[in-house]
Design a protein around this motif. Structure first.
Motif, PDB file in Angstrom:
ATOM      1  N   HIS A  92       1.011  -1.128   0.061  1.00 21.55           N
ATOM      2  CA  HIS A  92      -0.020   0.022  -0.044  1.00 21.55           C
ATOM      3  C   HIS A  92       0.425   1.345  -0.121  1.00 21.55           C
ATOM      4  O   HIS A  92       1.730   1.412   0.684  1.00 21.55           O
ATOM      5  CB  HIS A  92      -0.848   0.155   1.076  1.00 21.55           C
ATOM      6  CG  HIS A  92      -2.030  -1.422   1.193  1.00 21.55           C
ATOM      7  ND1 HIS A  92      -2.744  -1.225   0.532  1.00 21.55           N
ATOM      8  CD2 HIS A  92      -1.558  -2.703   2.219  1.00 21.55           C
ATOM      9  CE1 HIS A  92      -3.350  -2.460   1.007  1.00 21.55           C
ATOM     10  NE2 HIS A  92      -2.673  -2.718   1.740  1.00 21.55           N
ATOM     11  N   PRO A  93       0.680   2.011  -1.121  1.00 24.66           N
ATOM     12  CA  PRO A  93       1.342   2.901  -0.615  1.00 24.66           C
ATOM     13  C   PRO A  93       0.970   4.584   0.125  1.00 24.66           C
ATOM     14  O   PRO A  93       2.063   4.705   0.572  1.00 24.66           O
ATOM     15  CB  PRO A  93       1.025   3.403  -2.517  1.00 24.66           C
ATOM     16  CG  PRO A  93       0.028   3.311  -2.637  1.00 24.66           C
ATOM     17  CD  PRO A  93       0.019   2.292  -2.055  1.00 24.66           C
ATOM     18  N   ARG A  94      -0.124   4.319   0.502  1.00 21.72           N
ATOM     19  CA  ARG A  94      -0.803   5.727   1.129  1.00 21.72           C
ATOM     20  C   ARG A  94      -0.719   5.252   2.684  1.00 21.72           C
ATOM     21  O   ARG A  94      -0.719   3.641   2.910  1.00 21.72           O
ATOM     22  CB  ARG A  94      -2.411   5.567   0.624  1.00 21.72           C
ATOM     23  CG  ARG A  94      -2.523   6.243  -0.510  1.00 21.72           C
ATOM     24  CD  ARG A  94      -4.403   6.960  -0.716  1.00 21.72           C
ATOM     25  NE  ARG A  94      -5.050   6.178   0.461  1.00 21.72           N
ATOM     26  CZ  ARG A  94      -6.049   6.573   0.614  1.00 21.72           C
ATOM     27  NH1 ARG A  94      -6.127   7.705   0.668  1.00 21.72           N
ATOM     28  NH2 ARG A  94      -6.454   5.830   1.304  1.00 21.72           N
ATOM     29  N   PRO A  95      -0.013   5.936   3.385  1.00 18.41           N
ATOM     30  CA  PRO A  95       0.771   5.553   4.649  1.00 18.41           C
ATOM     31  C   PRO A  95      -0.720   5.632   5.990  1.00 18.41           C
ATOM     32  O   PRO A  95      -0.766   4.654   6.378  1.00 18.41           O
ATOM     33  CB  PRO A  95       0.915   6.785   6.285  1.00 18.41           C
ATOM     34  CG  PRO A  95       1.449   7.916   4.494  1.00 18.41           C
ATOM     35  CD  PRO A  95       0.230   7.342   3.261  1.00 18.41           C
ATOM     36  N   GLU A  96      -2.144   5.718   5.385  1.00 17.82           N
ATOM     37  CA  GLU A  96      -3.517   5.880   6.214  1.00 17.82           C
ATOM     38  C   GLU A  96      -3.750   4.594   5.519  1.00 17.82           C
ATOM     39  O   GLU A  96      -3.863   3.032   6.882  1.00 17.82           O
ATOM     40  CB  GLU A  96      -4.088   6.310   4.925  1.00 17.82           C
ATOM     41  CG  GLU A  96      -6.037   5.995   5.820  1.00 17.82           C
ATOM     42  CD  GLU A  96      -6.493   6.893   5.327  1.00 17.82           C
ATOM     43  OE1 GLU A  96      -7.677   6.142   4.929  1.00 17.82           O
ATOM     44  OE2 GLU A  96      -6.323   7.737   5.520  1.00 17.82           O
ATOM     45  N   ASP A  97      -3.197   3.855   4.439  1.00 15.98           N
ATOM     46  CA  ASP A  97      -4.043   2.236   4.225  1.00 15.98           C
ATOM     47  C   ASP A  97      -3.023   1.336   4.804  1.00 15.98           C
ATOM     48  O   ASP A  97      -3.358   0.810   5.258  1.00 15.98           O
ATOM     49  CB  ASP A  97      -3.545   1.774   2.585  1.00 15.98           C
ATOM     50  CG  ASP A  97      -4.828   2.751   2.024  1.00 15.98           C
ATOM     51  OD1 ASP A  97      -6.167   2.786   2.728  1.00 15.98           O
ATOM     52  OD2 ASP A  97      -4.656   3.018   0.343  1.00 15.98           O
ATOM     53  N   LYS A  98      -1.323   1.722   5.286  1.00 14.33           N
ATOM     54  CA  LYS A  98      -0.562   1.006   5.358  1.00 14.33           C
ATOM     55  C   LYS A  98      -0.874   0.281   7.064  1.00 14.33           C
ATOM     56  O   LYS A  98      -0.497  -0.671   7.876  1.00 14.33           O
ATOM     57  CB  LYS A  98       1.331   1.782   5.097  1.00 14.33           C
ATOM     58  CG  LYS A  98       1.626   2.372   3.747  1.00 14.33           C
ATOM     59  CD  LYS A  98       2.997   1.905   3.807  1.00 14.33           C
ATOM     60  CE  LYS A  98       3.578   2.954   2.734  1.00 14.33           C
ATOM     61  NZ  LYS A  98       4.222   1.615   2.350  1.00 14.33           N
ATOM     62  N   LEU A  99      -0.707   1.264   7.857  1.00 16.71           N
ATOM     63  CA  LEU A  99      -1.030   1.503   9.009  1.00 16.71           C
ATOM     64  C   LEU A  99      -2.609   0.768   9.310  1.00 16.71           C
ATOM     65  O   LEU A  99      -2.889  -0.468   9.791  1.00 16.71           O
ATOM     66  CB  LEU A  99      -1.954   2.474  10.184  1.00 16.71           C
ATOM     67  CG  LEU A  99      -0.273   3.756   9.885  1.00 16.71           C
ATOM     68  CD1 LEU A  99      -0.235   4.671  10.339  1.00 16.71           C
ATOM     69  CD2 LEU A  99       0.637   2.512  10.348  1.00 16.71           C
ATOM     70  N   ALA A 152       9.522   6.327   9.750  1.00 19.26           N
ATOM     71  CA  ALA A 152       9.767   6.034   8.285  1.00 19.26           C
ATOM     72  C   ALA A 152       8.771   6.598   7.097  1.00 19.26           C
ATOM     73  O   ALA A 152       9.657   7.387   6.026  1.00 19.26           O
ATOM     74  CB  ALA A 152       9.929   4.766   7.935  1.00 19.26           C
ATOM     75  N   GLU A 153       8.050   6.441   7.557  1.00 19.62           N
ATOM     76  CA  GLU A 153       6.446   7.211   6.919  1.00 19.62           C
ATOM     77  C   GLU A 153       6.943   9.007   6.871  1.00 19.62           C
ATOM     78  O   GLU A 153       7.071   9.445   5.759  1.00 19.62           O
ATOM     79  CB  GLU A 153       5.241   6.956   6.960  1.00 19.62           C
ATOM     80  CG  GLU A 153       5.009   6.117   6.589  1.00 19.62           C
ATOM     81  CD  GLU A 153       5.215   5.392   4.828  1.00 19.62           C
ATOM     82  OE1 GLU A 153       5.179   6.198   4.270  1.00 19.62           O
ATOM     83  OE2 GLU A 153       5.240   4.296   4.343  1.00 19.62           O
ATOM     84  N   ILE A 154       7.418   9.171   8.109  1.00 19.63           N
ATOM     85  CA  ILE A 154       7.688  10.861   8.467  1.00 19.63           C
ATOM     86  C   ILE A 154       9.035  11.315   8.118  1.00 19.63           C
ATOM     87  O   ILE A 154       8.958  12.567   6.897  1.00 19.63           O
ATOM     88  CB  ILE A 154       8.155  11.003   9.608  1.00 19.63           C
ATOM     89  CG1 ILE A 154       6.209  10.572  11.184  1.00 19.63           C
ATOM     90  CG2 ILE A 154       8.410  12.311  10.263  1.00 19.63           C
ATOM     91  CD1 ILE A 154       6.608  11.334  11.846  1.00 19.63           C
ATOM     92  N   ALA A 155       9.562  10.233   7.558  1.00 20.66           N
ATOM     93  CA  ALA A 155      11.218  10.658   7.207  1.00 20.66           C
ATOM     94  C   ALA A 155      11.065  10.507   5.436  1.00 20.66           C
ATOM     95  O   ALA A 155      11.491  11.487   4.573  1.00 20.66           O
ATOM     96  CB  ALA A 155      11.825   9.612   7.066  1.00 20.66           C
ATOM     97  N   ALA A 156       9.949  10.242   4.961  1.00 17.56           N
ATOM     98  CA  ALA A 156       9.601   9.772   3.478  1.00 17.56           C
ATOM     99  C   ALA A 156       8.492  11.328   3.619  1.00 17.56           C
ATOM    100  O   ALA A 156       7.914  11.345   1.465  1.00 17.56           O
ATOM    101  CB  ALA A 156       9.064   8.561   3.542  1.00 17.56           C
ATOM    102  N   ASP A 157       7.930  12.069   4.530  1.00 17.70           N
ATOM    103  CA  ASP A 157       7.077  13.031   3.965  1.00 17.70           C
ATOM    104  C   ASP A 157       5.703  12.818   4.003  1.00 17.70           C
ATOM    105  O   ASP A 157       5.542  13.388   2.442  1.00 17.70           O
ATOM    106  CB  ASP A 157       8.100  14.192   2.614  1.00 17.70           C
ATOM    107  CG  ASP A 157       9.257  15.129   3.434  1.00 17.70           C
ATOM    108  OD1 ASP A 157       8.911  15.027   4.571  1.00 17.70           O
ATOM    109  OD2 ASP A 157       9.749  16.084   2.847  1.00 17.70           O
TER     110      ASP A 157
END
Length: 220
Positions: A92-99, A152-157
């Motif tokens: 999943h590309p989106r952080p929301e979907d990842k979580l 990691a998601e924060i670091a990738a903006d």
């Protein structure tokens, strides 16, 4: 039967472990089936040898003691779980979907894990301390692991969350999963993919959106 180290040790060993060779994989597969069927208290090398079709001597070449085999089994299953979580998250590309998808997968995998549920049901004294009164180390290790994914998601903006809040958010996720695994009876919709999706839409999505992807901030 004794398990070497704490739950935290098991998690760290699982993250650092390598894939077993073909012989070890066969033995671990038979050991898992044996433990699922009969638990750990009645677990013997003889039974594993019969199930896999090897001699005791051959088993002992790979695992000189029963406790070494059992610890290897627990580490292997934990590694399998963590690997599958990583695979789900990576899709999943989106952080929301990842979580959300990662959390739903954890619930489905752990609540359906035959060995874990067998031990919780018939031999709780062997596992409950590592998940409750003595579970601080395991919780800390799981929190650190999830916090690493978030950072990691924060670091990738892809996310905007103050660093001081990352560990708290990670621990909440760990405690939600742990509670629903240890106490499976619940009114929450978890028994089918459709129900789990409804759970995500009603309750998980609003929580995860509170992390607010950076793109949302740009327009606020």
């Amino acid at each position: 039967m004794t398990v070497d180290g704490t739950g935290e040790d098991l998690l760290r060993r699982a993250l650092a472990s390598e894939l077993p060779d073909e012989g070890s994989e066969r033995i671990l597969g038979a050991a898992l089936e044996q433990a699922e069927d009969f638990g750990l208290r009645r677990f013997t090398i003889d039974d594993v040898a019969r199930r896999v079709g090897l001699s005791r001597v051959t088993i002992y070449r790979y695992f000189p003691k029963k406790d070494q085999l059992l610890n290897a089994l627990l580490t292997h299953e934990l590694r399998r779980f963590l690997t599958k979580v990583d695979e789900v998250v990576a899709k999943h590309p989106r952080p929301e979907d990842k979580l959300i998808e990662g959390l739903l997968f954890c619930l489905e995998f752990l609540r359906g894990h035959r060995l874990l549920n067998r031990l919780l049901r018939t031999e709780p004294e062997l596992i409950l301390p590592h998940l409750t009164t003595q579970g601080g180390g395991l919780l800390a290790a799981a929190r650190t692991w999830i916090a690493g994914l978030v950072r990691a998601e924060i670091a990738a903006d892809h996310l905007d969350l103050p660093d001081r809040d990352v560990d708290s958010a990670a621990e909440l996720l760990v405690r939600v999963v742990l509670s629903l695994v240890l106490t499976p009876d619940t009114v929450l919709p978890l028994d089918s993919p459709a129900e789990r999706q409804r759970l995500a839409e009603l309750y998980l999505t609003p929580i995860v959106r509170a992390l607010r992807p950076r793109s949302d901030h740009a327009g606020s």
